[in-house]
Enzyme design. Structure first.
Site, short mmCIF file in Angstrom:
data_model
loop_
_atom_site.label_atom_id
_atom_site.label_comp_id
_atom_site.label_asym_id
_atom_site.label_seq_id
_atom_site.Cartn_x
_atom_site.Cartn_y
_atom_site.Cartn_z
N GLU A 1 0.82 -1.23 0.00
CA GLU A 1 0.00 0.00 0.00
C GLU A 1 0.85 1.27 0.00
O GLU A 1 0.61 2.20 0.78
CB GLU A 1 -0.96 -0.01 1.19
N GLU B 1 -5.56 -8.42 -0.35
CA GLU B 1 -6.31 -8.03 0.85
C GLU B 1 -7.74 -7.79 0.43
O GLU B 1 -8.01 -6.91 -0.39
CB GLU B 1 -5.74 -6.77 1.51
#
Length: 521
Positions: free
Chosen positions: A173, A292
Site C-alpha cells: 500500500e 487483501e
C-alpha cells in the site's frame, strides 16, 4: 416470492479454478500471531508453541496461501530481527500499529507452521524504510542453497534446506499516506522495479507482486497502476488490489451488492494492465493479486478504536479490529468470493485479510477456545467444493435499486463445471423475500442434487446474528431444503438474505434423468 433464471454454459470456460484464490493473511498486528496462531502456554500448544486448535480450523478453512508478515507492519520491519536464537532477538517499537514487537515468531517459526498447515508462504519485503539491498538479502537468506554468508547463516539458524518461497510482495500500500515510507507512483514504481530485477537475478523462479492501489477510491487510482506498470512491465508478475467493504448508514442493499463493486474494480485494473501491455507491445501476462479483501468496519476502527490505540501506551499484541461478523457479513463475504471466481480469468490469487482474530474468519481467546465466525463457512465450503473450471452463466432476475451500484439483480451467481458435476454458488440479495431460481445447464441435463447448503438468518435470529465464544454455533450452514429436479432442469428456493452452494449431477452423455436426492454432507 421473487424469481430468477440461471442459465449455465459448461462449454464456455472462463478459467480453471486456481487454489491460490483461497489464500489468507497473517500480519504482525493485534492478536493475529500472538494468542492467535501462537500461544506457548495454551493447553493445545505444540512443542513449538503453536495452537493446535487454531491450526485445525485453518486446515478446515481450506486456506492455501498465507501472505506474511504484513501489511502496514512490513514497511518498518527489519527482517534480520526475526531470525537467530529467539532469546537474542531484539524487541522493537512497531510503529504501524503502535505496538511492541518481540520477534518471538519470525521467518523460521512461521515457515515451519506454514508447512504443518499445508499452505504456501507469500512473503513481503520492506520498501517503506528499506529497499534493494535488504530485499535481496532476505531472498538470498531464504532461497539460496548454501556456501554464501546469508545462506550459511540460515543453515546455522537451523534450516539446512532453503525455504523455497516463490511469491514475493514488493512492499505494501505504498500509495497510502498512512504507510511508513509512503511514495509517489514514480518513486515506488522505480524502486519496486529495480528491487524486483535484482531479486530475479538471484532467483529467476520467483513471482513478484507490485503494490497497486489501496482501494478504488484513492485519488491516484488508475494513474498509480499505469505508472507503476510502466516502470516494471518486464519484471512484475502480478499487481495487487485491496478491497474492503462495510455497511454504512444502514444501507444494507448497497452492502449486499458489494460484489458488483469488486467486479468493476477488478475489470478496471484488468483494462489498465491490458492497455499498458499493448502500448509496450508486450505479450507477458500480469495477473491481479487481490491480496487483501474482506468485510471490515473501517468507520468504527477510524472513529472509535484507532484513536485510543494510538493515544495510549505501547503494548504487546493489543486487540485491534476484532470485528464480530454477522449473517449479513457472511453473505457478503460469500458474494465477494464469487466475484473472485467470476473474474478468475484475470485474478491470479487472492488473500482474505486476515486469518485469526484481526477481521478474521477464526477467533481465539488467550487460554481459551477458538471458534468459527460466520464468515468462516462460505469460505470453507467454497474452498472445498470450487473445483474444475469457472464457466459462463447468465442471470435473469428481479432487480432492486441500490444507492451505491444502481439497479442490481437479486440473484448473484457463479457456476463451476468439473466433469459430470456442476456447482452453483448463489446469493439472494433480498432482505425480505425468498427467491425462486430456475436452473438450466446447457448440454448437460440435471440428473440429481449431490449436495446443498445455505447460510442465512437462523430460526429466532436476525441478520445481525453472529457466533461468539459463548455461542460458537449460533450461525451454521444448514440444509437448503427446497431443491428439485424436473425434466433435466433444477429449481431452488433461496431464503431471504442467504448464501448457498448447490452441487448438481450433470452427466453430459446420459439421456436418463434419475430420481432427485441429496446427500447433505
Amino acid at each position: 416470492m421473487a424469481h430468477a433464471r440461471l442459465t449455465v454454459t459448461p462449454s464456455d470456460i472462463i478459467a480453471p479454478v486456481s487454489p491460490r484464490l483461497f489464500g489468507s493473511f497473517v500480519e504482525h498486528m493485534g492478536r493475529a500471531v500472538y494468542t492467535g496462531i501462537y500461544e506457548p502456554g495454551h493447553a493445545t500448544a505444540d512443542e513449538r508453541g503453536f495452537r493446535r486448535d487454531v491450526l485445525e480450523l485453518v486446515q478446515e478453512l481450506g486456506a492455501t496461501v498465507i501472505r506474511y508478515p504484513g501489511g502496514n507492519f512490513v514497511s518498518g520491519f527489519r527482517w534480520e530481527d526475526s531470525v537467530g536464537p529467539v532469546a537474542e532477538r531484539p524487541t522493537r517499537l512497531e510503529v504501524a500499529w503502535h505496538s511492541i514487537e518481540t520477534n518471538e515468531v519470525g521467518l523460521h517459526e512461521f515457515a515451519d507452521w506454514a508447512e504443518t498447515a499445508g499452505v504456501e508462504v507469500m512473503n513481503a519485503v520492506n520498501l517503506g524504510t528499506r529497499g534493494i539491498e535488504d530485499a535481496a538479502s532476505l531472498l538470498e537468506y531464504s532461497n539460496h542453497p548454501e556456501n554464501t554468508a546469508l545462506s550459511e547463516q540460515r543453515r546455522a539458524n537451523g534450516r539446512d534446506e532453503p525455504f523455497g518461497i516463490t511469491l514475493w510482495c514488493l512492499g505494501n500500500e505504498m500509495d497510502g499516506p498512512w504507510q511508513i515510507g509512503h511514495k509517489t507512483a514514480d518513486e515506488y514504481g522505480r524502486l519496486a522495479a529495480e528491487t524486483g530485477r535484482v531479486m530475479k537475478w538471484i532467483d529467476p523462479g520467483i513471482e513478484l507482486v507490485a503494490a497497486g492501489s489501496s482501494n478504488a477510491d484513492m485519488p491516484t487510482f488508475g494513474t498509480w497502476e499505469k505508472t507503476v506498470l510502466e516502470h516494471g512491465i518486464d519484471v512484475f508478475d502480478h499487481i495487487s488490489l485491496h478491497a474492503y467493504y462495510e455497511e454504512t448508514n444502514g444501507d444494507v442493499d448497497s452492502f449486499l451488492a458489494s460484489g458488483v463493486g469488486l467486479d468493476r474494480y477488478i475489470r478496471r485494473v484488468a483494462d489498465i494492465i491490458r492497455e499498458t501491455l499493448d502500448a509496450h507491445g508486450s505479450d507477458r501476462t500480469i495477473g491481479i493479486s487481490v491480496d487483501e479483501w474482506n468485510v471490515w468496519n473501517q468507520t468504527r476502527f477510524n472513529e472509535i478504536d484507532k484513536p485510543p490505540l494510538f493515544a495510549g501506551g505501547w503494548n504487546e499484541h493489543p486487540r485491534i479490529i476484532e470485528d464480530e461478523y454477522t449473517v449479513t457479513d457472511a453473505v457478503v463475504v460469500g458474494s465477494l468470493l464469487m466475484s473472485l471466481l467470476r473474474n478468475s480469468d484475470v485474478v491470479s490469487m487472492a488473500n482474505l485479510a486476515q486469518l485469526v482474530n484481526v477481521i478474521a474468519p477464526i477467533r481465539s481467546e488467550p487460554d481459551g477456545p477458538a471458534w468459527r465466525q460466520t464468515t468462516f463457512h462460505p469460505f470453507a465450503l467454497t474452498a472445498r467444493f470450487a473445483q474444475g473450471s469457472v464457466v459462463r452463466s447468465t442471470v435473469e432476475a428481479d432487480e432492486q435499486s441500490t444507492a451505491g451500484y444502481g439497479a442490481v439483480p437479486l440473484l448473484d451467481a457463479v457456476a463451476l463445471a468439473d466433469g459430470d458435476e456442476t456447482t452453483l454458488l448463489l446469493v439472494n440479495r433480498s432482505t425480505t423475500e425468498a427467491l425462486e431460481v430456475a436452473v438450466d445447464v446447457e448440454g448437460a441435463p440435471v440428473a440429481s442434487v449431490l449436495h446443498q447448503r445455505t447460510l442465512g438468518v437462523p430460526d429466532g435470529g436476525s441478520r445481525h446474528s453472529s457466533n461468539s465464544q459463548s455461542e460458537p454455533d449460533a450461525v451454521l450452514p444448514l440444509d437448503l431444503g427446497i431443491v428439485t429436479v424436473d425434466d433435466g432442469a433444477a429449481r431452488a428456493v433461496l431464503p431471504a438474505l442467504s448464501w448457498s452452494i448447490v452441487r448438481l449431477a450433470t452427466p453430459r452423455t446420459t439421456s436418463t434423468i434419475t430420481t432427485p436426492g441429496t446427500d447433505n454432507v
